[in-house]
Every structure is written in C-alpha cells, then in structure tokens.
Design a protein around this motif. Structure first.
Motif, PDB file in Angstrom:
ATOM      1  N   GLY A  73      -0.188 -30.361  -9.080  1.00 55.95           N
ATOM      2  CA  GLY A  73      -0.114 -29.422  -7.963  1.00 55.95           C
ATOM      3  C   GLY A  73       1.150 -28.577  -8.024  1.00 55.95           C
ATOM      4  N   GLN A  74       2.266 -29.225  -8.379  1.00 59.69           N
ATOM      5  CA  GLN A  74       3.533 -28.473  -8.487  1.00 59.69           C
ATOM      6  C   GLN A  74       3.434 -27.409  -9.572  1.00 59.69           C
ATOM      7  OE1 GLN A  74       7.023 -30.871  -8.984  1.00 59.69           O
ATOM      8  NE2 GLN A  74       6.730 -32.014  -7.087  1.00 59.69           N
ATOM      9  N   ALA A  75       2.844 -27.793 -10.711  1.00 59.48           N
ATOM     10  CA  ALA A  75       2.732 -26.843 -11.825  1.00 59.48           C
ATOM     11  C   ALA A  75       1.880 -25.650 -11.416  1.00 59.48           C
ATOM     12  CB  ALA A  75       2.144 -27.546 -13.041  1.00 59.48           C
ATOM     13  N   GLN A  76       0.769 -25.952 -10.748  1.00 63.96           N
ATOM     14  CA  GLN A  76      -0.133 -24.882 -10.306  1.00 63.96           C
ATOM     15  C   GLN A  76       0.595 -23.935  -9.354  1.00 63.96           C
ATOM     16  OE1 GLN A  76      -3.573 -26.531  -8.477  1.00 63.96           O
ATOM     17  NE2 GLN A  76      -4.887 -24.805  -9.069  1.00 63.96           N
ATOM     18  N   TRP A  77       1.334 -24.520  -8.420  1.00 63.14           N
ATOM     19  CA  TRP A  77       2.063 -23.712  -7.433  1.00 63.14           C
ATOM     20  C   TRP A  77       3.099 -22.845  -8.141  1.00 63.14           C
ATOM     21  CZ3 TRP A  77       6.792 -22.477  -5.575  1.00 63.14           C
ATOM     22  CH2 TRP A  77       6.859 -21.905  -4.306  1.00 63.14           C
ATOM     23  N   LEU A  78       3.820 -23.445  -9.066  1.00 64.84           N
ATOM     24  CA  LEU A  78       4.874 -22.695  -9.770  1.00 64.84           C
ATOM     25  C   LEU A  78       4.277 -21.577 -10.624  1.00 64.84           C
ATOM     26  CD1 LEU A  78       7.180 -25.693 -10.706  1.00 64.84           C
ATOM     27  CD2 LEU A  78       7.887 -23.704  -9.347  1.00 64.84           C
ATOM     28  N   LEU A  79       3.075 -21.805 -11.162  1.00 61.36           N
ATOM     29  CA  LEU A  79       2.440 -20.758 -11.970  1.00 61.36           C
ATOM     30  C   LEU A  79       1.987 -19.600 -11.088  1.00 61.36           C
ATOM     31  CD1 LEU A  79       0.459 -22.958 -14.509  1.00 61.36           C
ATOM     32  CD2 LEU A  79       2.385 -21.417 -14.991  1.00 61.36           C
ATOM     33  N   VAL A  80       1.493 -19.912  -9.878  1.00 61.00           N
ATOM     34  CA  VAL A  80       1.065 -18.851  -8.954  1.00 61.00           C
ATOM     35  C   VAL A  80       2.290 -18.129  -8.389  1.00 61.00           C
ATOM     36  CG1 VAL A  80      -0.021 -18.405  -6.719  1.00 61.00           C
ATOM     37  CG2 VAL A  80      -1.103 -20.001  -8.355  1.00 61.00           C
ATOM     38  N   ASN A  81       3.287 -18.917  -7.989  1.00 60.10           N
ATOM     39  CA  ASN A  81       4.483 -18.325  -7.378  1.00 60.10           C
ATOM     40  C   ASN A  81       5.556 -18.194  -8.451  1.00 60.10           C
ATOM     41  OD1 ASN A  81       3.769 -18.378  -4.312  1.00 60.10           O
ATOM     42  ND2 ASN A  81       3.121 -20.362  -5.153  1.00 60.10           N
ATOM     43  N   SER A  82       5.318 -17.224  -9.300  1.00 65.34           N
ATOM     44  CA  SER A  82       6.088 -17.193 -10.560  1.00 65.34           C
ATOM     45  C   SER A  82       7.504 -16.652 -10.385  1.00 65.34           C
ATOM     46  CB  SER A  82       5.333 -16.363 -11.594  1.00 65.34           C
ATOM     47  OG  SER A  82       5.120 -15.064 -11.060  1.00 65.34           O
ATOM     48  N   ASP A  83       7.858 -16.261  -9.140  1.00 61.26           N
ATOM     49  CA  ASP A  83       9.230 -15.805  -8.938  1.00 61.26           C
ATOM     50  C   ASP A  83      10.187 -16.959  -8.637  1.00 61.26           C
ATOM     51  OD1 ASP A  83       8.833 -13.126  -9.383  1.00 61.26           O
ATOM     52  OD2 ASP A  83       8.115 -12.810  -7.337  1.00 61.26           O
ATOM     53  N   SER A 123       5.013 -20.639   0.647  1.00 58.55           N
ATOM     54  CA  SER A 123       6.308 -21.003   1.229  1.00 58.55           C
ATOM     55  C   SER A 123       6.895 -22.266   0.607  1.00 58.55           C
ATOM     56  CB  SER A 123       6.163 -21.218   2.735  1.00 58.55           C
ATOM     57  OG  SER A 123       5.476 -22.435   2.983  1.00 58.55           O
ATOM     58  N   VAL A 124       8.206 -22.389   0.764  1.00 59.35           N
ATOM     59  CA  VAL A 124       8.906 -23.602   0.342  1.00 59.35           C
ATOM     60  C   VAL A 124       8.365 -24.807   1.114  1.00 59.35           C
ATOM     61  CG1 VAL A 124      11.145 -24.771   0.308  1.00 59.35           C
ATOM     62  CG2 VAL A 124      10.984 -22.347  -0.305  1.00 59.35           C
ATOM     63  N   ALA A 125       8.152 -24.588   2.422  1.00 57.09           N
ATOM     64  CA  ALA A 125       7.652 -25.691   3.253  1.00 57.09           C
ATOM     65  C   ALA A 125       6.295 -26.164   2.743  1.00 57.09           C
ATOM     66  CB  ALA A 125       7.539 -25.235   4.706  1.00 57.09           C
ATOM     67  N   TYR A 126       5.448 -25.245   2.348  1.00 60.34           N
ATOM     68  CA  TYR A 126       4.130 -25.609   1.810  1.00 60.34           C
ATOM     69  C   TYR A 126       4.296 -26.426   0.534  1.00 60.34           C
ATOM     70  CZ  TYR A 126      -0.646 -25.150   0.060  1.00 60.34           C
ATOM     71  OH  TYR A 126      -1.919 -25.423  -0.414  1.00 60.34           O
ATOM     72  N   PHE A 127       5.201 -25.959  -0.328  1.00 57.58           N
ATOM     73  CA  PHE A 127       5.443 -26.687  -1.577  1.00 57.58           C
ATOM     74  C   PHE A 127       5.905 -28.115  -1.289  1.00 57.58           C
ATOM     75  CE2 PHE A 127       8.155 -28.180  -4.997  1.00 57.58           C
ATOM     76  CZ  PHE A 127       7.355 -27.973  -6.104  1.00 57.58           C
ATOM     77  N   GLN A 128       6.825 -28.215  -0.332  1.00 56.34           N
ATOM     78  CA  GLN A 128       7.395 -29.535  -0.046  1.00 56.34           C
ATOM     79  C   GLN A 128       6.375 -30.471   0.581  1.00 56.34           C
ATOM     80  OE1 GLN A 128      10.676 -28.304   2.388  1.00 56.34           O
ATOM     81  NE2 GLN A 128      12.113 -28.253   0.662  1.00 56.34           N
ATOM     82  N   GLN A 129       5.606 -29.932   1.524  1.00 54.99           N
ATOM     83  CA  GLN A 129       4.779 -30.819   2.330  1.00 54.99           C
ATOM     84  C   GLN A 129       3.330 -30.875   1.868  1.00 54.99           C
ATOM     85  OE1 GLN A 129       5.563 -30.074   6.613  1.00 54.99           O
ATOM     86  NE2 GLN A 129       7.455 -29.138   5.879  1.00 54.99           N
ATOM     87  N   ILE A 189      12.728 -26.033  -5.203  1.00 56.08           N
ATOM     88  CA  ILE A 189      12.450 -24.682  -5.662  1.00 56.08           C
ATOM     89  C   ILE A 189      13.398 -23.689  -5.007  1.00 56.08           C
ATOM     90  CG2 ILE A 189      10.049 -25.044  -6.349  1.00 56.08           C
ATOM     91  CD1 ILE A 189       9.251 -23.970  -3.617  1.00 56.08           C
ATOM     92  N   SER A 190      13.671 -22.644  -5.724  1.00 50.12           N
ATOM     93  CA  SER A 190      14.568 -21.610  -5.212  1.00 50.12           C
ATOM     94  C   SER A 190      14.105 -20.274  -5.751  1.00 50.12           C
ATOM     95  CB  SER A 190      16.010 -21.886  -5.661  1.00 50.12           C
ATOM     96  OG  SER A 190      16.083 -21.868  -7.070  1.00 50.12           O
ATOM     97  N   ALA A 191      14.561 -19.235  -5.074  1.00 52.60           N
ATOM     98  CA  ALA A 191      14.123 -17.894  -5.445  1.00 52.60           C
ATOM     99  C   ALA A 191      14.620 -17.543  -6.838  1.00 52.60           C
ATOM    100  CB  ALA A 191      14.670 -16.890  -4.445  1.00 52.60           C
TER     101      ALA A 191
END
Lengths: 176, 441
Positions: A85-95, A54-60, A168-170
């Motif tokens: 951490g941001q890079a890892q998240w963005l790589l997993v949530n690649s959309d 989630s966006v909330a997870y990314f933010q917090q 982040i955005s869809a």
C-alpha cells in the motif's frame, strides 16, 4: 493561489517538520489539526484522512509502519501488505519523499539496537524499491532504542516499539 | 572550559625529617587483588587552615579525601567523634598512642593555605600509626581556588597508591549522557564531571539525541554520536573550547560507536550501509578511512587493546551477539565469548588483562569481565538493564549505566569493583547513561 494549493503546502510543511525534527516520529496526529479545523461533512477535506493524497491518509489509511519479531528484520506477511500500500501511494503521489525510521525495543544494547533498527528500516526500503518506488526518493535512519512509542517494559509495548515507520515529506515538486 | 593546572612539589620543610621510604617490610599495605572483605580503618582529622582564607577549604578538603577513600570500600574511616587527639598544627608531632587507641591504622594529616594570588595550597602526610612512622613523604599541591576538589583528589590518590600499591583514579573525569524527560521523549546531552559526580558541566544542548561519548586517551577530546543532521554521525568535540565537528559523514550511511586508538591518531567506529554494519578505522588527521570487517552481519562496539595492536568488538555473525578479537588491521577474528546468552559492548581494560562487557541472559542484563581469551568469565552485576561498562584509569573499578524497569524507567550511573564488591550509585543531577571514564589528570 487557491485554497486547495494552500492546504497542500500546509500539509507539505507538516511533513517536512516531521522529517527534520528528531523528536517527532510520524505520530498519527500530524494531519488531524487540519481535519478538525476545516471539518465539512461531505467534501473531501484536503489534508484530512479522507483525502487520499494527504499525509494523514498515508499514516492512517495506508498505514505508515510495520512491526518486527524480537531481534528480527524479516518482513511479515502483514508488513508486506502494508508496504504494498505504501509503495502504491508513493507511486501515485510522486512528489513525496520518504524517510524510513527503524526502531528497536529496549531489550538490547545501544549500539546493537542502532544496527538492528537500520536492518529493519533497510528491509522496508528495499521492499519499497522492489515495488517500483525510485530509490532516490527514499532514505532510512535508525533510532535504535532511543525513541520508543510505548513506554512499558512488557511485550505488549515492545511489540509496538520494534517498528519501521515511513515518514513522508514534500519533495522538490511541491517546494521548488 | 578553563582547567586548572596542579603543580606537584616536595615541600622543602618536610625534608628536614629524614625521608622514610616505604620498605618492603612496611606493615601497612592493603592487598586488593582478591577484593577486600575487611576495610582498613583510617582517620583523617580536619585539615589545618594556615591562613584565614583557607578556612573555607580546609575541612572540605579533608572530607573529600575521606569520601574518596571510604568510597572504594577498601578503607573505613574512624568517625571524628571517636578521635582522642585533634591536630591543630601540621608540624606538631603525631600522638600515635591516641590514634592506636581508636584502632586507626592509617592517619592522614594535612594543612591548607592560600597565597596572595588566590591560589590554594594543600599539603599532607600519611602515617602508619602502629609502626609510628610516616608512610612515604609529605607532599603539597597547589591550584587556583576553583580547583580545590582536585587538590583533595590528588591527596586521596597519593594515599590510595601508598596503601594499596596500585595506581589511583580519584583525580579523573567522566563524560556521560545526561537524560531528562520520559522514555518516549527523552532529551539527551553530553555532560562532563569529576569521577564522583561533582562539577558537572554540559557540552551540548539537548536539541539532538547524543549517544555514547568516549574520551580521548589524554582527555582533551570526546568522540560521540549525534543526530544533529537528522542522521547518526560520529562527532569529535574538543573539551577545552567545547567546539565540535562531524568526523564522519556521507549520504545514506550512519556512523556510530566511535573510540580512539591508544595513540589518539585513529578512530574506530561502526558504519551502516544498507542492512550491513561494519567496523571502520579513520586516520583522524587525514580523514582517510579503512574498512576492518566485511561480513554481512552486525559488527559494532569496537575497543582497542591498550597497546593498540588488537580490537575487541561484538558481532552477530554466529546468529547472536558475541565477542571477537581481531588484529587492529582487521582480518580474521577469534570468538572469545561462549557462555549462555548474548554479549555486547566489550571494553578492553587499561591493564590489558580483562575485557568488560554487557551480557544479556534469561531476561536479565549483567556487567561482567573475562580474560582476553574468554576464560574466567565473572558477572559483577545483575538487573533489569545494566549496560555500557567503562574502566577506571587503574583498571580496578567499572562504571556503567543501570536503567530501571517500566513506564517510569530512568537511567543512572553506578560503579562496581572488578571483584563485584562495592556496587554504588554515582550521583548525577539528572538521569545519566553511557559513561566514559577519562584518564588520571
């Protein structure tokens, strides 16, 4: 369409509005409404801070911002950890796409602070790219001193205003 | 936006009295080069209404004339309740003894009339009281009724020019950013107003952040930076029809800090690519762009010399913000600021002799001026945050923005003489920043 998909789309819409509305700066409340609206003690609530996609997870949980020293755009060790951490998240949530917003405190002239905010945002973007995030998913913009989050005229506020925030955005995978 | 046309004519009736040209030995002249300590006393009795419809304008016109003159700090109005004579007819002889008795060195008499088509006509004369002579010739100006304040500014401009020998600045406009809301949610929109804060109109909505508008040399267009697309981009707006378009675009870049060349054919601005901000020039007709700086540092806030041959700008290539001058074609730049602190937002004076700037030093902000070789730096102001000077058309007065400290901090416009005297707030309906002073109309 199942409930989970709906929730993802709702999160995506929130993300998109955070991206296009210049008066929103990735404030940490963006996902909180869903959290309280659909509270369930045990389940992972889609879109909430305990939903790792989630966006909330990314933010917090990941942390959406890094801070800078006065008139500097060099990433701190703490900042690099956050960005890992941001890079890892963005790589997993690649959309998801990201816009990095650079900001300065009020102690500076308007034009210089715009350029300084750009340096900060670009430092974040280059770091994320160095950690494998495709550059075509990233953009940056500087707000200079136009959008402080803290409004006092003291270092305690200035320190929080000298920031780069990853919004982040869809991406096309969710909206297309 | 419908602007009035002011016609300027010599009143035939006034030529009946032999024209007394202002001789070199003319006694009534105020020298403002070094700043004036003792303002010159003058009187401006209420202008005579020559038609019934003119009554609504006559006194107001004389009041605006007085506000303009007294507002410079160079002149002091002798209050009306001290007047011995009253002026009830524009043609009547002046009772010089009555004005001498109250020590009014200059006297301005005037009359206002209206014609059948709704136009307002203002005529005036300036008198050297102690010499018992007219100073220059009587003149008259006409406009549509909504332009009555401009007529008053025209009169004051004539008086100022005759008494100081300088070119004037009252009939001019300022474009600025109007600000409302708290610091963390400040709404900004472009406003345009008379130099004294009257007749404010808004040129954009406050839905997108707008920054640093800059008038074209003749005041017909305004360059500014807008976040309308989500990214800062240089826009150009036509004042007449309030239509704007993006001047510079391009994915992944930001453009800001635009300014016109003196011939209005070129726009210089900053372009950010990656971490690097450089100065570029664009031919406004063709859109062709040219890069003027190429160092990896921040180069921004460019401003042309009045002859268009050089550009002053700020750069942190030395490690801190400093001022540099280069050829308008780009290339090697010469650093001109060497004092303590940081220097930014340089603006070349319309006379060509001075650079105005913002200086940051020891936790304070200053507006200052220096010669174009960097010598004779003088700081005119000091506060928590003074920023963004702009020159009056005659190069004698600077307007800038002052932001107050703290959570309730707000921005307002101020003006100050280049002598550092006569600091005063410019009235605006809301907060205001980023002024750009347009040409004499």
């Amino acid at each position: 369409m199942n409930t989970f998909t709906k929730a993802i789309l709702l999160v995506a819409a929130l993300g998109a509005s955070a991206c296009t509305n210049p008066n929103r700066f990735g404030d940490a409340d963006a996902g909180a409404g869903i959290d309280t609206a659909a509270r369930d003690q045990n389940a992972i609530i889609p879109g909430s801070v305990n939903d790792p996609t989630s966006v909330a997870y990314f933010q917090q949980a990941v942390g959406d911002r890094v801070l800078f020293a006065v008139d500097q755009s060099t990433l701190t060790a703490e900042g690099r950890t956050t960005l890992d951490g941001q890079a890892q998240w963005l790589l997993v949530n690649s959309d998801y796409l990201a816009v990095i917003e650079g900001h300065a405190d009020e102690q500076g002239t308007r034009e210089y602070n715009l350029a300084l905010g750009a340096r900060r945002a670009n430092a974040v973007m280059e770091y994320l790219v160095s950690r494998g995030v495709p550059a075509n998913r990233l953009k940056f913009v500087s707000y200079g001193k136009e959008r402080p989050i803290e409004i006092c005229s003291e270092e305690a506020c200035y320190a929080k205003n000298r920031r780069a925030v990853t919004i982040i955005s869809a991406g096309s995978g969710l909206t297309g | 936006m419908n602007r009035i046309v002011v016609s300027l004519m010599l009143a035939a009736a006034m030529l009946l009295s032999p024209a007394i040209t202002l001789a070199q030995s003319g006694p009534l002249r105020i020298e403002i080069t070094e700043g004036v300590v003792e303002p010159m006393p003058y009187a401006v009795p209420s202008f005579v209404a020559e038609t019934p419809e003119a009554q609504q304008y006559a006194d107001q016109v004389s009041r605006v004339v007085a506000e303009d003159l007294t507002g410079t700090g160079l002149f002091r109005e002798v209050p009306r309740d001290a007047h011995i004579s009253s002026v009830t007819s524009f043609a009547a002889p002046v009772a010089f003894a009555d004005w001498k008795a109250i020590n009014a060195q200059a006297l301005i008499t005037g009359a206002v009339s209206t014609d059948g088509s709704g136009r307002v006509v203002v005529k005036f004369r300036v008198w050297d009281v102690f010499a018992g002579q007219e100073l220059g010739q009587g003149m008259q100006f006409a406009s549509t009724a909504d332009g009555w304040r401009r007529l008053a500014h025209k009169v004051a401009d004539q008086v100022y020019a005759r008494l100081t020998g300088e070119s004037p600045y009252f009939d001019s406009r300022v474009v600025f950013v109007s600000e409302t809301g708290p610091k963390n949610e400040r709404a900004k929109r472009l406003g345009i107003m008379d130099y004294d804060g009257a007749n404010v109109q808004y040129l954009t909505s406050d839905q997108s952040i707008v920054l640093a508008p800059r008038f074209s040399p003749n005041g017909d267009r305004v360059l500014y930076t807008s976040y309308e697309t989500g990214f800062p981009r240089v826009h150009v707006l036509t004042v007449g029809d309030v239509q704007s378009r993006i001047l510079q675009s391009g994915d992944g870049v930001m453009s800001f800090a635009p300014r016109f060349s003196p011939d209005a054919r070129t726009v210089i601005y900053s372009l950010t690519q990656g971490s690097n901000t450089d100065i570029w020039a664009m031919d406004i007709a063709t859109g062709a762009t040219r890069r003027l700086t190429s160092s990896p540092s921040i180069e921004t806030a460019p401003s042309y010399s009045p002859d268009g041959s050089r550009i002053v700008f700020e750069s942190d290539r030395s490690g801190t913000q400093q001022l540099y001058i280069m050829s308008a074609a780009g290339g090697e730049a010469t650093r001109i600021s060497f004092g303590q602190g940081r220097y930014g937002t340089p603006v070349w004076s319309p006379r060509g002799d001075l650079i105005a700037f913002t200086k940051q030093n020891a936790g304070r902000f200053h507006i200052g001026v220096m010669r174009t070789d960097g010598s004779e730096e003088r700081l005119l102001t000091a506060s928590f945050l003074d920023e963004g000077p702009t020159w009056a058309p005659n190069g004698r007065v600077i307007m800038f923005a002052r932001e107050t400290q703290g959570a309730q901090g707000a921005s307002a416009l101020y003006s100050v003489d280049i002598s550092g005297r006569n600091l005063k707030r410019v009235r605006t309906p809301a907060g205001a920043s980023d002024p750009s002073w347009g040409p004499l109309q």
